[in-house]
Design a protein around this motif. Sequence first.
Motif, mmCIF file in Angstrom:
data_model
loop_
_atom_site.group_PDB
_atom_site.id
_atom_site.type_symbol
_atom_site.label_atom_id
_atom_site.label_comp_id
_atom_site.label_asym_id
_atom_site.label_seq_id
_atom_site.Cartn_x
_atom_site.Cartn_y
_atom_site.Cartn_z
ATOM 1 N N SER A 1 0.726 -1.416 0.627
ATOM 2 C CA SER A 1 0.187 0.051 0.245
ATOM 3 C C SER A 1 0.880 0.909 -0.129
ATOM 4 O O SER A 1 1.765 0.868 0.517
ATOM 5 C CB SER A 1 -0.538 0.050 1.200
ATOM 6 O OG SER A 1 -0.372 0.182 2.158
ATOM 7 N N CYS A 2 0.063 2.602 -0.657
ATOM 8 C CA CYS A 2 1.263 3.305 -0.583
ATOM 9 C C CYS A 2 0.042 4.820 -0.052
ATOM 10 O O CYS A 2 -1.300 4.881 -0.245
ATOM 11 C CB CYS A 2 1.290 3.736 -1.855
ATOM 12 S SG CYS A 2 1.782 5.378 -2.317
ATOM 13 N N GLU A 3 1.120 5.702 0.672
ATOM 14 C CA GLU A 3 0.564 6.869 1.600
ATOM 15 C C GLU A 3 0.720 7.986 0.806
ATOM 16 O O GLU A 3 1.781 8.306 0.687
ATOM 17 C CB GLU A 3 0.052 6.625 3.053
ATOM 18 C CG GLU A 3 -0.161 8.430 3.787
ATOM 19 C CD GLU A 3 -0.472 8.174 4.543
ATOM 20 O OE1 GLU A 3 -0.663 8.967 5.725
ATOM 21 O OE2 GLU A 3 -0.107 6.952 5.215
ATOM 22 N N ALA A 4 -0.073 8.831 0.059
ATOM 23 C CA ALA A 4 0.692 10.544 -1.003
ATOM 24 C C ALA A 4 1.030 11.052 0.234
ATOM 25 O O ALA A 4 -0.048 11.197 0.800
ATOM 26 C CB ALA A 4 0.633 10.105 -2.141
ATOM 27 N N GLY A 5 2.257 12.038 -0.530
ATOM 28 C CA GLY A 5 1.489 13.582 0.273
ATOM 29 C C GLY A 5 2.206 13.546 2.206
ATOM 30 O O GLY A 5 1.857 14.242 2.793
ATOM 31 N N TYR A 6 2.418 12.309 2.279
ATOM 32 C CA TYR A 6 2.926 12.278 3.629
ATOM 33 C C TYR A 6 4.352 11.899 3.527
ATOM 34 O O TYR A 6 5.034 11.110 3.065
ATOM 35 C CB TYR A 6 2.935 11.083 4.470
ATOM 36 C CG TYR A 6 2.934 10.736 6.103
ATOM 37 C CD1 TYR A 6 1.925 11.717 6.641
ATOM 38 C CD2 TYR A 6 3.793 10.277 6.043
ATOM 39 C CE1 TYR A 6 2.218 12.333 8.639
ATOM 40 C CE2 TYR A 6 4.084 9.897 7.634
ATOM 41 C CZ TYR A 6 3.226 11.119 8.466
ATOM 42 O OH TYR A 6 3.764 10.824 9.815
ATOM 43 N N PRO A 7 5.526 12.315 4.462
ATOM 44 C CA PRO A 7 4.866 13.406 5.645
ATOM 45 C C PRO A 7 4.602 15.008 5.226
ATOM 46 O O PRO A 7 4.479 15.930 5.390
ATOM 47 C CB PRO A 7 6.493 13.405 6.622
ATOM 48 C CG PRO A 7 7.170 13.595 4.983
ATOM 49 C CD PRO A 7 6.746 11.769 4.155
ATOM 50 N N GLN A 8 4.916 15.631 3.893
ATOM 51 C CA GLN A 8 5.092 16.141 2.756
ATOM 52 C C GLN A 8 4.479 15.693 1.634
ATOM 53 O O GLN A 8 4.986 14.943 1.065
ATOM 54 C CB GLN A 8 5.851 17.073 3.163
ATOM 55 C CG GLN A 8 7.202 16.667 2.387
ATOM 56 C CD GLN A 8 8.325 18.052 3.210
ATOM 57 O OE1 GLN A 8 8.434 19.118 3.771
ATOM 58 N NE2 GLN A 8 9.384 18.011 2.425
ATOM 59 N N PRO A 9 4.036 16.998 0.880
ATOM 60 C CA PRO A 9 3.807 16.609 -0.340
ATOM 61 C C PRO A 9 4.633 16.423 -1.263
ATOM 62 O O PRO A 9 6.690 16.921 -1.252
ATOM 63 C CB PRO A 9 3.269 18.664 -1.035
ATOM 64 C CG PRO A 9 2.457 19.163 0.074
ATOM 65 C CD PRO A 9 3.196 18.596 1.323
ATOM 66 N N GLY A 10 4.412 15.219 -2.356
ATOM 67 C CA GLY A 10 5.865 15.389 -3.116
ATOM 68 C C GLY A 10 6.674 14.456 -2.363
ATOM 69 O O GLY A 10 7.446 13.678 -2.975
ATOM 70 N N PHE A 11 6.615 13.428 -1.385
ATOM 71 C CA PHE A 11 6.674 12.410 -0.862
ATOM 72 C C PHE A 11 5.815 11.297 -0.722
ATOM 73 O O PHE A 11 4.451 11.560 -0.371
ATOM 74 C CB PHE A 11 7.030 12.847 1.067
ATOM 75 C CG PHE A 11 8.360 13.542 0.795
ATOM 76 C CD1 PHE A 11 9.822 13.038 0.671
ATOM 77 C CD2 PHE A 11 8.439 14.713 0.451
ATOM 78 C CE1 PHE A 11 10.741 13.406 0.837
ATOM 79 C CE2 PHE A 11 9.612 15.375 0.376
ATOM 80 C CZ PHE A 11 10.744 14.950 0.643
ATOM 81 N N ALA A 12 5.840 10.001 -0.336
ATOM 82 C CA ALA A 12 4.971 8.999 -0.713
ATOM 83 C C ALA A 12 5.450 8.375 0.282
ATOM 84 O O ALA A 12 6.696 7.781 -0.083
ATOM 85 C CB ALA A 12 4.718 7.840 -1.701
ATOM 86 N N LEU A 13 4.467 7.430 1.042
ATOM 87 C CA LEU A 13 5.297 6.369 1.904
ATOM 88 C C LEU A 13 4.729 4.722 1.873
ATOM 89 O O LEU A 13 3.435 4.345 0.986
ATOM 90 C CB LEU A 13 4.650 6.165 3.816
ATOM 91 C CG LEU A 13 5.324 7.104 4.704
ATOM 92 C CD1 LEU A 13 4.438 7.360 5.620
ATOM 93 C CD2 LEU A 13 6.791 6.919 4.761
ATOM 94 N N LEU A 14 5.510 3.968 1.152
ATOM 95 C CA LEU A 14 5.283 2.354 0.661
ATOM 96 C C LEU A 14 5.013 1.689 1.889
ATOM 97 O O LEU A 14 6.217 1.721 2.779
ATOM 98 C CB LEU A 14 6.582 2.132 -0.369
ATOM 99 C CG LEU A 14 5.680 1.008 -1.213
ATOM 100 C CD1 LEU A 14 4.681 0.791 -1.633
ATOM 101 C CD2 LEU A 14 7.229 0.856 -2.317
#
Length: 64
Positions: free
Chosen positions: A20-33
């Motif tokens: 799964s992926c969470e876009a915009g975290y910890p700030q715009p332009g980043f994502a957690l995979l």
Amino acid sequence: MGAIEQRRHHHELAPAFRVSCEAGYPQPGFALLFVNLSGGQLDALDSVQITILNTVDIRAVGPS
């Protein structure tokens, strides 16, 4: 018979995985995979390799 037994043994050892992926975290332009491995015999794995083949601007389109 040997091939059937080999597939069964591989299925028992291989873990299931969920990505799964969470876009915009910890700030715009980043994502957690997130990669979740479960079941199987995880201690039998030598390594897990993840390759991201295609990158896009996640600020524009969000995760898929």
